[in-house]
Enzyme design. Structure first.
Site, PDB file in Angstrom:
ATOM      1  N   ASN A 319     -23.004  27.783 -24.613  1.00 52.97           N
ATOM      2  CA  ASN A 319     -23.243  28.440 -25.893  1.00 52.97           C
ATOM      3  C   ASN A 319     -22.616  27.631 -27.012  1.00 52.97           C
ATOM      4  OD1 ASN A 319     -20.518  29.084 -26.032  1.00 52.97           O
ATOM      5  ND2 ASN A 319     -20.801  31.285 -25.915  1.00 52.97           N
ATOM      6  N   GLU A 320     -22.882  28.048 -28.230  1.00 50.25           N
ATOM      7  CA  GLU A 320     -22.520  27.266 -29.408  1.00 50.25           C
ATOM      8  C   GLU A 320     -21.014  27.112 -29.592  1.00 50.25           C
ATOM      9  OE1 GLU A 320     -25.580  30.256 -30.956  1.00 50.25           O
ATOM     10  OE2 GLU A 320     -24.681  29.785 -29.004  1.00 50.25           O
TER      11      GLU A 320
END
Length: 528
Positions: A319-320
């Site tokens: 994820n980011e």
């Protein structure tokens, strides 16, 4: 380095200052005690006011914490972020033109801190081209009062690029776990790293003030040197909050900090519903060895499906926020992960994303037009922002957009492996024109990228000619249940397939057998 109170830290912020705050979502690495003190000072003294508030991603519990504490009229002049949804009280300020509001891609703001630290002329990237952050559209503006150009179109060697200009920093508010007497800061209890060191370096380069909130103090020379994430040479002040929580919802979870891994059977399972159907169908696109990203919303359920079906170890979820491997969390603590293999600083994660490192991105959608353009950012008076959506969708080789077909009261029933619509949602998602373009389908097709749109009753594929219906759920009539609830007529494949009946039964699908039978992802030098 000086140790000061949160109230003294608040006094260091002056009228008109540009203030950047670290953290993510529901309390991850957010220096909340300092933010509380800033709000208290404003309510008592009317200062500081006319601030420019910068934060890379949304900060808050979607009720009243985080940067929602800057909601008081006169406190803010400008807001620059990737997302406002976590601080809902700031949304009407932007909507009513009481503040200058900009929403830029999360990865852009993350990487921009590093460019500013090196005194470079901003971030030059293709991220955002042909979307609402392109200066030929809105330049990221969300209010009419936002008149400055923060984004510039450039031509380099005949190609279009966007330059995101450096932002002024007077004060930055960061967070760690432990600080020693020289101001060296470690982050052993934190759930992510974010942009801590880059933000501190950027502020120091501009002659600003770096304030770090921590949970505890240690003697000089006792912290493991390799554990220091913010060197003391970058820190001006330390604020100690012994009651500092890991997130708003969680005091401390060792799995969030990477201290241990939990048994997979303890990971939360999704209840059988239309949302699980969508997550399951999206998960059917998984290839063994694929490096994937899971976005917010319904797509976060894919990690739960992958765990339940025993295919979590066959892929790499990211994820980011910098997590690689494991299972990204859903719910109030979303943004972190469990059982991850590594966590890196967010700017480097976005370097990987922008460089084509993602094989598949699983993202949500809110509005889609006939061309396949997607809006997740703004809907009339509701300003959400884009988070990392543009970085991810624009650079992943394949995007699977997931969402229910309609929203607002949708009710469905599953009967013997078939789907029946009991009550249609009040809001259509497939509309004639999207308010803001966050994903430009024509640009993606031109670059050779593919996209699917997965719903509980139909699957569409984006092409150069727009959306094409390629699958429908068993029990669904194309005209009655699909086309009749769209504002446009999609292209319909010559042989529309029936979605896998296993999707609509509560028992496990045995997806592991399907995934193992597929060819592993292979990467050539031209692909990355």
């Amino acid at each position: 380095m000086k140790i000061i109170s949160a109230s003294d830290a608040a006094k260091l912020i002056r009228r008109g200052d540009s203030v950047m705050i670290s953290g993510s979502g529901g309390g991850h690495c957010i220096p909340e005690s300092i933010i509380v003190a800033i709000e208290k000072r404003f309510l008592e003294e009317g200062q500081p006011r006319d601030l420019c508030l910068i934060h890379v991603v949304g900060l808050g519990d979607r009720v009243a914490q985080g940067v929602d504490r800057f909601r008081h009229e006169g406190m803010l002049k400008r807001s620059v972020t990737s997302a406002l949804i976590d601080s809902p009280s700031l949304i009407p300020l932007a909507r009513d033109n009481k503040i200058e509001s900009y929403t830029l891609p999360q990865g852009v703001l993350s990487q921009l801190t590093r460019e500013m630290a090196g005194r470079r002329p901003g971030l030059i990237t293709k991220v955002g081209l042909h979307t609402f952050v392109d200066p030929r559209q809105r330049g990221g503006r969300q209010s009419e009062t936002a008149r400055d150009d923060l984004v510039q179109l450039m031509i380099i060697d005949g190609e279009e690029w966007l330059r995101y200009k450096p932002l002024p920093l007077n004060v930055v508010l960061l967070r760690g776990t432990t600080a020693d007497e020289d101001g060296n800061v470690t982050m052993e209890d934190e759930a992510l790293f974010g942009e801590m060191i880059s933000t501190a370096q950027a502020c120091r380069q501009q002659g600003g003030t770096v304030i770090v909130q921590v949970k505890r103090l240690a003697r000089r020379g006792t912290l493991p040197p390799k554990s220091v994430k913010i060197p003391g040479i970058l820190v001006d002040h330390i604020v100690v909050d012994p009651d500092q929580r890991q997130t708003y919802a969680t005091d401390y979870n060792p799995a969030y900090a990477g201290e241990l891994r939990i048994p997979l059977e303890h990971l939360k399972k999704l209840p059988f519903s239309e949302r699980k159907i969508v997550a399951r169908r999206a998960a059917m696109e998984i290839l063994p060895g694929a490096v994937c990203n899971l976005g917010a919303g319904i797509s976060t359920g894919i990690s739960a499906v992958a765990s339940e079906e025993g295919i979590l170890d066959d892929i790499v979820l990211t994820n980011e926020q910098g997590f690689i491997g494991g299972a990204p969390l859903t719910g109030p603590d979303s943004g972190t992960a469990q059982n991850y293999d590594a966590v890196i600083d967010a700017p480097y994660q976005f370097d990987f994303y922008d460089g084509g490192g993602l094989d598949i991105a699983f993202l949500s959608f809110a509005e889609v037009d006939p061309a396949g353009n997607v809006n997740i950012s703004r809907f009339g008076d509701k300003i959400v922002g884009v988070g990392g959506f543009i970085n991810i969708s624009q650079n992943a080789r394949k995007v699977v957009f997931s969402g229910t077909f309609t929203a607002g009261g949708l009710e469905v029933r599953f009967e013997d492996g078939k789907l029946r619509i009991v009550r249609e949602g009040r809001h259509r998602k497939f509309i004639k024109s999207v308010e803001q373009i966050c994903y430009n389908a024509a640009f993606a097709v031109k670059e050779g990228r593919t996209a699917l749109f997965v719903t509980e009753r139909a699957v569409f594929q984006a092409s150069g000619d727009g959306l094409q219906l390629i699958e429908i759920a068993p029990g669904i009539d194309v005209e009655r249940d699909v086309v009749a609830h769209m504002d446009f007529q999609p292209a319909i494949a010559e042989n529309v397939a029936i979605m896998d009946e296993r999707l609509f039964l509560p028992q496990l699908m045995d997806l592991a057998a399907d995934v193992v039978s597929r060819e592993r992802v292979k990467r050539s030098r031209s692909q990355v």
